[in-house]
Design a protein around this motif. Structure first.
Motif, PDB file in Angstrom:
ATOM      1  N   PRO A 368      26.400  35.764  56.598  1.00  0.00           N
ATOM      2  CA  PRO A 368      27.491  34.800  56.756  1.00  0.00           C
ATOM      3  C   PRO A 368      28.667  35.344  57.557  1.00  0.00           C
ATOM      4  CG  PRO A 368      27.398  35.612  54.497  1.00  0.00           C
ATOM      5  CD  PRO A 368      26.154  36.078  55.177  1.00  0.00           C
ATOM      6  N   ARG A 369      28.924  36.639  57.438  1.00  0.00           N
ATOM      7  CA  ARG A 369      30.039  37.229  58.190  1.00  0.00           C
ATOM      8  C   ARG A 369      29.733  37.180  59.691  1.00  0.00           C
ATOM      9  NH1 ARG A 369      34.322  40.751  57.500  1.00  0.00           N
ATOM     10  NH2 ARG A 369      34.691  42.245  59.172  1.00  0.00           N
ATOM     11  N   GLY A 370      28.513  37.581  60.064  1.00  0.00           N
ATOM     12  CA  GLY A 370      28.137  37.535  61.469  1.00  0.00           C
ATOM     13  C   GLY A 370      28.184  36.120  62.015  1.00  0.00           C
ATOM     14  N   PHE A 371      27.739  35.162  61.203  1.00  0.00           N
ATOM     15  CA  PHE A 371      27.778  33.763  61.632  1.00  0.00           C
ATOM     16  C   PHE A 371      29.213  33.295  61.868  1.00  0.00           C
ATOM     17  CE2 PHE A 371      28.682  29.490  59.892  1.00  0.00           C
ATOM     18  CZ  PHE A 371      28.149  28.723  60.913  1.00  0.00           C
ATOM     19  N   MET A 372      30.088  33.522  60.912  1.00  0.00           N
ATOM     20  CA  MET A 372      31.458  33.033  61.020  1.00  0.00           C
ATOM     21  C   MET A 372      32.189  33.660  62.203  1.00  0.00           C
ATOM     22  SD  MET A 372      32.063  30.622  58.980  1.00  0.00           S
ATOM     23  CE  MET A 372      33.815  30.574  59.358  1.00  0.00           C
TER      24      MET A 372
END
Length: 402
Positions: A368-372
């Motif tokens: 999720p961090r990479g996506f955001m």
């Protein structure tokens, strides 16, 4: 203030009428839906709802009381027969209804198998609406044999649920690989391995020749000459925009109901939003099949009906849940020529798509961090050097400040 009529009571239609009322629109608002259920979420249908982890009421986008509380005339189980742009009326249940502004949020329709190859047999299902899922749910019994036709996200999500419930699952994809149309080989490889590890028999480069059965499907003959017994079939070969009503009214269609950057169609006082609508995007025209687009575009149309004169600027993002993996996608990967792999631990990986030095999109699995951060970079027009992305020691958040 006039009368706003919205045809299509899905995510876009519900978002449009809610935005009108929340923005102070005091005129009459009518939302018309063909289904008998109030507007509901579609993504959980093939996942949590089918698994039995979500009740019908939890699917609803808003409580049923919302529409009466906000003075929205909700007409369910209602089909619109025609639109007459000249008189600004629609034909509903044999009567004419006048509008000052008409919004088409008619969504999309699933592609079905031709009857000539068995597509009309009992036991052949598509995954699009509540009735579709309710019809197939009783067939999801342990040990049942299901054939899934199509290796896109809908097919893979259905395979995930079926595998979790103990069914024997075979998935055929006539293309060279699953997800070929929408993702890089790296993402295809990830999900192929994931599904095979859960016992799904994935056959790529293999099409369906025909389904066999007298009234109910009992077997499938594949393009490689093999034949396999089946108890039911799920068809996930894509969807198309629901444009028939618009076309019959002379409204221009171009891969969906054609709109300008504000959501207007080719006919005065008629607008469109969501899966059914195509719109300008950068130097081209696109149609997005996603919940975020349905919400944002419909809300923009609502504001423009009230005079905002606001351009819709799409910020594409999508998601898919399969087993214990959450895939989150930011941007559009069209035109990519390089894919950078970034791993942060054993459970998460992201594939970053570049065209030359320009960052286009990110596929993030349990990241999720990479996506955001990828999403924020893309929306800001920032393209970090690929070697920085590939290095797991790089602080992605710092790249937003570069």
């Amino acid at each position: 203030m006039g009368h706003v009529v919205v045809i299509g009571a899905g995510q876009a239609g519900s978002s449009c009428v809610a935005k009108l009322r929340n923005s102070g629109f005091e005129g009459k608002v009518t939302l018309i839906g063909a289904e008998t259920a109030p507007p509901y979420q579609r993504p959980p249908l093939s996942k949590a709802y089918l698994l039995g982890d979500m009740t019908l009421e939890r699917l609803f986008l808003r409580p049923e009381s919302f529409y009466s509380d906000y003075n929205i005339d909700l007409m369910l189980g209602t089909h619109v027969d025609s639109i007459d742009p000249a008189s600004q009326t629609i034909r509903v249940n044999g009567d004419d209804m006048a509008y000052d502004s008409l919004v088409l949020t008619t969504g999309s329709v699933p592609r079905r198998l031709p009857a000539g190859i068995g597509g009309a047999l009992d036991g052949v299902h598509v995954v699009r609406d509540l009735a579709d899922v309710d019809a197939m749910a009783p067939r999801f019994t342990k040990g049942a044999r299901v054939l899934i036709v199509g290796g896109g996200y809908i097919g893979l999500e259905a395979a995930s649920v079926a595998s979790k419930l103990g069914l024997n699952v075979t998935l055929v994809e006539m293309g060279e690989r699953i997800l070929q149309r929408v993702a890089a080989p790296q993402t295809s490889d990830f999900f192929r391995d994931l599904h095979r590890s859960h016992g799904v028999d994935i056959r790529e480069g293999v099409g369906l020749e025909r389904l066999i059965g007298d009234t109910h499907v009992t077997a499938a003959r594949l393009s490689d000459g093999s034949e396999l017994p089946v108890d039911f079939v799920i068809v996930g070969v894509g969807i198309g925009p629901a444009t028939a009503l618009a076309e019959a009214a002379g409204i221009e269609v171009d891969n969906g109901i054609k709109t300008d950057s504000h959501g207007r169609t080719s006919v005065p006082n008629v607008w469109a939003a969501g899966d059914c609508a195509s719109f300008p995007y950068r130097d081209t025209r696109i149609r997005l099949e996603s919940v975020p687009n349905a919400i944002d575009q419909a809300e923009c149309v609502a504001e423009n009906i009230m005079g905002a004169d606001k351009e819709y600027v799409a910020k594409p993002w999508f998601w898919s849940d399969q087993y214990d993996v959450k895939l989150q996608i930011a941007g559009l990967n069209t035109g990519y020529d390089r894919v950078i792999t970034r791993r942060t631990d054993d459970d998460s990986v992201a594939f970053w798509y570049y065209s030359g030095t320009e960052l286009l999109a990110v596929d993030a699995m349990n990241d999720p961090r990479g996506f955001m951060i990828g999403r924020r970079l893309i929306e800001a027009g920032k393209s970090p050097a690929p070697d920085l992305i590939e290095n797991p020691k790089t602080d992605l958040k710092a790249l937003l400040k570069a």
